[in-house]
Design an enzyme around this catalytic site. Structure first.
Site, PDB file in Angstrom:
ATOM      1  N   CYS A 128     -22.475  -1.370  12.315  1.00 53.15           N
ATOM      2  CA  CYS A 128     -23.559  -2.095  11.657  1.00 53.15           C
ATOM      3  C   CYS A 128     -23.267  -3.598  11.805  1.00 53.15           C
ATOM      4  O   CYS A 128     -22.287  -4.091  11.234  1.00 53.15           O
ATOM      5  CB  CYS A 128     -23.630  -1.689  10.191  1.00 53.15           C
ATOM      6  SG  CYS A 128     -24.910  -2.569   9.301  1.00 53.15           S
ATOM      7  N   CYS A 131     -31.767  -5.672  11.564  1.00 51.28           N
ATOM      8  CA  CYS A 131     -30.702  -4.794  12.057  1.00 51.28           C
ATOM      9  C   CYS A 131     -29.900  -5.580  13.098  1.00 51.28           C
ATOM     10  O   CYS A 131     -30.450  -5.998  14.127  1.00 51.28           O
ATOM     11  CB  CYS A 131     -31.326  -3.550  12.685  1.00 51.28           C
ATOM     12  SG  CYS A 131     -30.128  -2.477  13.477  1.00 51.28           S
TER      13      CYS A 131
HETATM   14  N1  LIG Z   1     -28.350   2.753  10.909  1.00 53.06           N
HETATM   15  C1  LIG Z   1     -27.573   2.468  12.065  1.00 53.06           C
HETATM   16  C2  LIG Z   1     -26.336   1.668  11.806  1.00 53.06           C
HETATM   17  C3  LIG Z   1     -26.627   0.407  11.071  1.00 53.06           C
HETATM   18  C4  LIG Z   1     -27.255  -0.650  11.932  1.00 53.06           C
HETATM   19  C5  LIG Z   1     -27.375  -1.906  11.163  1.00 53.06           C
HETATM   20  N2  LIG Z   1     -28.191  -2.051  10.071  1.00 53.06           N
HETATM   21  C6  LIG Z   1     -27.025  -3.170  11.883  1.00 53.06           C
HETATM   22  O1  LIG Z   1     -27.182  -4.253  11.297  1.00 53.06           O
HETATM   23  O2  LIG Z   1     -26.526  -3.109  13.005  1.00 53.06           O
HETATM   24  C7  LIG Z   1     -27.122   3.746  12.775  1.00 53.06           C
HETATM   25  O3  LIG Z   1     -26.813   4.759  12.126  1.00 53.06           O
HETATM   26  O4  LIG Z   1     -27.069   3.712  14.005  1.00 53.06           O
END
Ligand SMILES: N[C@@H](CCC[C@H](N)C(=O)O)C(=O)O
Length: 259
Positions: free
Chosen positions: A75, A198
């Site tokens: 993340c 994200c």
């Molecule tokens: N939900 C994603 C991982 C988290 C990604 C995130 N919020 C970021 O900032 O990179 C997954 O399970 O792939």
């Protein structure tokens, strides 16, 4: 048992943070789901544990869970928030080194920004007019007009659960290039909804947009519904190295939970 927590956000991607260097918090899917629940808990897109690293070079280790309670891949916004948390705990000052599930990360700390080094990208897959790449987490990229009109939850879920990605799934990023800035909206796996931002996602968008020749300056400027981020890297054909994600990360509040 009583556990102290902190809430952080980075461009609206929000996380419950726990200092778990003494191992007091025992991972439990149901507990993490409840803590991340926006009606019955604290409310967050994910939960992050700051733990001791086995590698003496590291300042700490990152353990990340999505709001569905499952441990997941990297993340980027969470990593930036965790560095801010480590600064708050006086573990680091101007720079940080930590290990996450995808390997080693370096970070630089400024008053208004955290710069986080992301994994090198060795391949951008072309899927017709769409793209897939892994920036520590998997991302499917769709270029789209009129991004603000899009039903991100519906369109994102259709790709996340399709036959190609099956049970493991993928995150889905929609992007509209606009006047020197890329507008990005994201469907996040493990949250199973649109999130405000994200970090691994905007990194994937920056790389895919450069690869596809839809954007050609550095740093790549991104606008998400939760705020702005910048990405820089070195490109050699299909290979992207020295990848850095930069943007704000801040503490929102703190509290105590019964687990
Ligand atoms: N939900 C994603 C991982 C988290 C990604 C995130 N919020 C970021 O900032 O990179 C997954 O399970 O792939």
């Amino acid at each position: 048992m009583t556990v102290k927590f902190y809430k952080y956000q980075g461009t609206g991607n929000d996380f419950v943070m726990i200092d778990n260097r003494e191992g007091i918090f025992k991972n439990d899917t149901k507990v993490i789901q409840r803590l991340c629940d926006r009606k019955f808990g604290i409310g967050a897109d994910g939960l992050i544990l700051l733990e001791n690293s086995e590698d003496p070079e590291d300042d700490f280790k990152m353990v990340y869970f999505n709001s569905d309670g499952n441990q997941s891949t990297m993340c980027g916004n969470g990593g930036r928030c965790l560095v801010r948390f480590a600064e708050f705990l006086n573990i680091v000052e101007k720079t940080a080194i930590f290990t996450a599930i995808d390997g080693k990360h370096h970070a630089k700390i400024e008053a208004d920004k955290i710069h986080l080094q992301m994994q090198d990208v060795a391949e951008v897959k072309e899927l017709g007019t769409e793209y897939f790449l892994d920036t520590g987490s998997p991302h499917h990229i769709v270029f789209t007009p009129e991004i603000q009109q899009l039903d991100v939850k519906k369109e994102g879920a259709a790709i996340r659960y399709n036959e190609v990605y099956k049970a493991e799934g993928t995150n889905v990023n929609f992007v509209e290039p606009q006047d020197e800035i890329l507008q990005v909206r994201t469907y996040e796996r493990g949250v199973e909804d649109e999130t405000l931002s994200c970090g691994t996602g905007v990194t994937a968008v920056a790389i895919a947009s450069t690869y596809a020749k839809k954007y050609n300056s550095l740093p790549v400027k991104i606008q998400t519904p939760g705020g702005n981020l910048e990405i820089s890297f070195k490109q050699n054909g299909n290979q992207f190295t020295d990848v850095w994600l930069s943007g704000p990360a801040e503490q929102v509040f703190e509290g105590v939970i019964e687990c």
